[in-house]
Design a protein around this motif. Structure first.
Motif, PDB file in Angstrom:
ATOM      1  N   LEU A  75       0.830  -1.207   0.000  1.00  0.00           N
ATOM      2  CA  LEU A  75       0.000   0.000   0.000  1.00  0.00           C
ATOM      3  C   LEU A  75       0.868   1.261   0.000  1.00  0.00           C
ATOM      4  N   LEU A  76       2.027   1.189   0.664  1.00  0.00           N
ATOM      5  CA  LEU A  76       2.924   2.342   0.675  1.00  0.00           C
ATOM      6  C   LEU A  76       3.715   2.467  -0.630  1.00  0.00           C
ATOM      7  N   SER A  77       3.857   1.362  -1.354  1.00  0.00           N
ATOM      8  CA  SER A  77       4.603   1.388  -2.614  1.00  0.00           C
ATOM      9  C   SER A  77       3.770   1.942  -3.763  1.00  0.00           C
ATOM     10  N   LEU A  78       2.464   1.763  -3.717  1.00  0.00           N
ATOM     11  CA  LEU A  78       1.610   2.242  -4.802  1.00  0.00           C
ATOM     12  C   LEU A  78       1.732   3.749  -5.035  1.00  0.00           C
ATOM     13  N   PRO A  79       1.722   4.588  -3.972  1.00  0.00           N
ATOM     14  CA  PRO A  79       1.918   6.033  -4.212  1.00  0.00           C
ATOM     15  C   PRO A  79       3.279   6.349  -4.818  1.00  0.00           C
ATOM     16  N   MET A  80       4.316   5.566  -4.471  1.00  0.00           N
ATOM     17  CA  MET A  80       5.629   5.790  -5.068  1.00  0.00           C
ATOM     18  C   MET A  80       5.564   5.603  -6.583  1.00  0.00           C
ATOM     19  N   ILE A  81       4.915   4.523  -7.011  1.00  0.00           N
ATOM     20  CA  ILE A  81       4.799   4.250  -8.442  1.00  0.00           C
ATOM     21  C   ILE A  81       4.015   5.363  -9.129  1.00  0.00           C
ATOM     22  N   ALA A  82       2.904   5.773  -8.520  1.00  0.00           N
ATOM     23  CA  ALA A  82       2.057   6.804  -9.117  1.00  0.00           C
ATOM     24  C   ALA A  82       2.794   8.145  -9.210  1.00  0.00           C
ATOM     25  N   ILE A  83       3.464   8.541  -8.127  1.00  0.00           N
ATOM     26  CA  ILE A  83       4.200   9.815  -8.134  1.00  0.00           C
ATOM     27  C   ILE A  83       5.326   9.767  -9.155  1.00  0.00           C
ATOM     28  N   GLY A  84       6.031   8.623  -9.222  1.00  0.00           N
ATOM     29  CA  GLY A  84       7.097   8.482 -10.208  1.00  0.00           C
ATOM     30  C   GLY A  84       6.574   8.615 -11.623  1.00  0.00           C
ATOM     31  N   ALA A  85       5.415   8.009 -11.897  1.00  0.00           N
ATOM     32  CA  ALA A  85       4.832   8.089 -13.240  1.00  0.00           C
ATOM     33  C   ALA A  85       4.444   9.522 -13.591  1.00  0.00           C
ATOM     34  N   VAL A  86       3.887  10.241 -12.608  1.00  0.00           N
ATOM     35  CA  VAL A  86       3.499  11.634 -12.843  1.00  0.00           C
ATOM     36  C   VAL A  86       4.738  12.491 -13.137  1.00  0.00           C
ATOM     37  N   ILE A  87       5.796  12.299 -12.344  1.00  0.00           N
ATOM     38  CA  ILE A  87       7.025  13.074 -12.560  1.00  0.00           C
ATOM     39  C   ILE A  87       7.623  12.760 -13.928  1.00  0.00           C
ATOM     40  N   PHE A  88       7.622  11.472 -14.304  1.00  0.00           N
ATOM     41  CA  PHE A  88       8.194  11.084 -15.596  1.00  0.00           C
ATOM     42  C   PHE A  88       7.409  11.731 -16.739  1.00  0.00           C
TER      43      PHE A  88
END
Length: 265
Positions: free
Chosen positions: A239-252
């Motif tokens: 659950l804590l990793s999902l926001p990391m993936i989402a934020i990374g995708a937005v930044i990319f």
């Protein structure tokens, strides 16, 4: 089926002073960050100085410890620690969160970027490729301690951890994490960072890569006994990793749209 090698957690004993493998792995991790950072500076990948790198590492140590501890407190055991707040200081009892430590380091990098009049993502792009080998060292420390073991498995490399007390073969998930979050992520980032990239993309790949690898490994890692599986049958780590993936995708995506800007080193 394999038997856990029962490694002595104390690497060196000099009289009353004991040097634990886990602490030694942290030192090795930060030493690797320093060596890789120095190499990138000497290769002209940044205009930061060696003194800047040493400052980042020093304050990041504080960020890892403070953020990692507070992350564990608030993500995993908020009720217990709020009822006994003095125990937050009992670091020797264990209890650290990677995601909390990451937040602590991000705060450090944000403050450092302001001081050096750089953007946060510029600093992040320099630091991101240096982190995975440090994570690999930390996961080796988890394995040596015989902690954070995996879920039961019938695979031939299933390992019996005596610390569980049940004699059931389990995934050596610490080694999976060392391989994916450590070595595989390092190879991915080092390859990606070999060429100039738009500002923010290296940081984004780190967030997406770590989040994805951690999410996948968590399917083999035993959930925390005091939490179990949560929403959707996912662990807290997932659950804590999902926001990391989402934020990374937005930044990319944002970085790609702004690719006409100056690339990061």
């Amino acid at each position: 089926m394999l038997q856990y090698p029962n490694i002595d957690p104390i690497a060196l004993q000099i009289g009353p002073i004991a040097v634990h493998w886990y602490g030694l792995m942290y030192l090795i991790g930060f030493a690797l960050v320093w060596l890789l950072g120095r190499w990138r500076i000497n290769q002209g990948k940044t205009d930061l100085t060696l003194r800047d790198l040493e400052d980042i590492i020093f304050y990041s140590v504080l960020g890892v410890v403070i953020g990692g501890r507070l992350g564990y407190v608030f993500f995993y055991k908020p009720d217990e620690y709020l009822a006994h707040p003095i125990e937050i200081l009992y670091l020797w009892q264990g209890g650290m969160s990677f995601h909390g430590g990451l937040i602590g380091v991000l705060v450090v990098l944000f403050l450092f970027a302001r001081k050096r009049q750089k953007t946060f993502l510029e600093i992040g792009d320099f630091i991101a490729p240096l982190i995975p080998l440090g994570l690999a060292a930390g996961r080796m420390g988890n394995f040596i301690n015989g902690e954070l073991w995996g879920r039961p498995t019938t695979l031939p490399w299933g390992m019996v951890f005596p610390q569980t007390g049940d004699g059931i073969p389990r995934h050596p998930s610490q080694l999976y994490e060392m391989g994916l979050e450590g070595f595989a992520l390092f190879a991915l980032l080092w390859w990606f960072a070999r060429k100039p990239r738009p500002i923010g993309q290296i940081s984004a790949v780190f967030l997406m890569g770590y989040g994805t690898f951690r999410f996948l490994v968590e399917f083999t890692r035993a959930p925390d006994y005091f939490l179990g599986l949560l929403a959707g049958g996912l662990s807290m780590g997932q659950l804590l990793s999902l926001p990391m993936i989402a934020i990374g995708a937005v930044i990319f995506y944002w970085s790609a749209k702004k690719s006409s800007h100056a690339p990061s080193p």
